[in-house]
Design a protein around this motif. Structure first.
Motif, short mmCIF file in Angstrom:
data_model
loop_
_atom_site.label_atom_id
_atom_site.label_comp_id
_atom_site.label_asym_id
_atom_site.label_seq_id
_atom_site.Cartn_x
_atom_site.Cartn_y
_atom_site.Cartn_z
N GLY A 67 71.59 29.13 31.06
CA GLY A 67 72.11 28.95 32.40
C GLY A 67 71.12 28.29 33.34
O GLY A 67 71.47 27.39 34.11
N GLU A 68 69.86 28.73 33.26
CA GLU A 68 68.83 28.12 34.10
C GLU A 68 68.62 26.66 33.73
O GLU A 68 68.49 25.80 34.60
CB GLU A 68 67.52 28.89 33.95
N PHE A 69 68.59 26.38 32.42
CA PHE A 69 68.35 25.00 31.99
C PHE A 69 69.47 24.08 32.48
O PHE A 69 69.21 22.99 32.98
CB PHE A 69 68.23 24.93 30.48
N VAL A 70 70.71 24.53 32.34
CA VAL A 70 71.85 23.71 32.74
C VAL A 70 71.87 23.49 34.25
O VAL A 70 72.04 22.37 34.74
CB VAL A 70 73.17 24.35 32.27
N SER A 71 71.69 24.58 35.01
CA SER A 71 71.78 24.46 36.46
C SER A 71 70.62 23.66 37.04
O SER A 71 70.82 22.80 37.92
CB SER A 71 71.83 25.85 37.11
N VAL A 72 69.41 23.90 36.55
CA VAL A 72 68.25 23.17 37.06
C VAL A 72 68.28 21.72 36.58
O VAL A 72 67.80 20.82 37.28
CB VAL A 72 66.94 23.89 36.66
N SER A 73 68.84 21.48 35.39
CA SER A 73 68.99 20.10 34.94
C SER A 73 69.93 19.33 35.85
O SER A 73 69.71 18.14 36.13
CB SER A 73 69.52 20.07 33.50
N SER A 74 70.99 19.99 36.31
CA SER A 74 71.90 19.34 37.25
C SER A 74 71.19 18.98 38.55
O SER A 74 71.38 17.89 39.11
CB SER A 74 73.10 20.25 37.54
N GLN A 75 70.34 19.90 39.01
CA GLN A 75 69.54 19.61 40.21
C GLN A 75 68.59 18.45 39.95
O GLN A 75 68.43 17.56 40.79
CB GLN A 75 68.76 20.86 40.62
N ARG A 76 67.97 18.46 38.77
CA ARG A 76 67.04 17.38 38.41
C ARG A 76 67.77 16.03 38.34
O ARG A 76 67.25 15.00 38.77
CB ARG A 76 66.38 17.70 37.07
N ASP A 77 68.99 16.03 37.78
CA ASP A 77 69.77 14.80 37.70
C ASP A 77 70.04 14.24 39.10
O ASP A 77 69.99 13.02 39.31
CB ASP A 77 71.09 15.06 36.98
#
Length: 232
Positions: A67-77
């Motif tokens: 969950g953290e990887f997906v959500s923070v990846s979206s922020q990074r994108d």
């Protein structure tokens, strides 16, 4: 004469991993304690309680990491998209971007001429970094880091979850609920205090908040477990 005061120790650069770690540890303690307390309150055997606790620990740690990887990846994108747009604007209209940067500095209190000089100096050094920091608010220390958030959350969840599992499995059936609840409340209090100290905040309110919500979650889950155990 140089100042003899020690340099200020700002802590905002810890915000990414600290948020993930505190969230992970809190979730690990509360969700796993609630799970094993609910199962214990239903009258289940020790093996069933331990199995449920370990399964909850593993599933929760993996879920938190994903969950953290997906959500923070979206922020990074989103951050990368903003930087890419800014890069194109700098290539297409460097003078307009320079004027925009100068206006930002002027809005912060610099005189027009000085704001222009600062904008020129910053742009000559690294125009994209200057615009990322001062126009977009994307400072390097606070950029989204998906892997960092994922492992911090997973490790913190596991560390928090193991405490109620050990407590509930190491105590005879008559005292499991009380001992697990006590260990969990103590762990939540320590977590609230440590999180506040790492973030540089006064510890009283964060500690009370963490403990209060954790106790409420455990009480509700234990109550439901007791009701289900009595019904079946």
């Amino acid at each position: 004469m140089p100042s003899m005061l020690p340099p200020e120790g700002h802590l905002s650069h810890r915000s990414n991993w600290l948020r993930a770690a505190v969230l992970g540890a809190n979730d690990g303690i509360v969700s796993t304690a609630s799970l094993v307390l609910g199962v214990a309150a239903s009258g289940a055997a020790r093996a069933a309680i331990l199995t449920a606790g370990i399964a909850g620990l593993v599933a929760g740690a993996l879920s938190m990491a994903a969950g953290e990887f997906v959500s923070v990846s979206s922020q990074r994108d989103a951050e990368l998209a903003d930087l890419d747009l800014e890069r194109r604007e700098l290539g297409a209209d460097p003078e307009g971007e320079l004027a925009e940067l100068a206006s930002i500095y002027e809005s912060r209190g610099l005189e027009t001429g000085l704001a222009r000089e600062v904008a020129v100096a910053m742009s000559e050094r690294d125009a994209l970094t200057a615009h990322a920091r001062d126009e977009l608010g994307l400072e390097e220390a606070r950029r989204a880091r998906p892997l960092q958030a994922a492992w911090a959350s997973a490790l913190a969840f596991s560390a928090g979850a193991i405490l109620p599992v050990i407590a509930v499995s190491a105590v005879p059936s008559g005292g499991r609920v009380l001992v697990c609840a006590g260990v969990t409340v103590l762990a939540l209090a320590v977590l609230g205090w440590v999180g506040a100290r790492l973030g540089g905040a006064p510890p009283a309110r964060p500690t009370a908040r963490v403990v209060g919500w954790g106790v409420l979650a455990m009480a509700i889950t234990a109550g439901i477990g007791a009701l289900v155990g009595a019904a079946v």
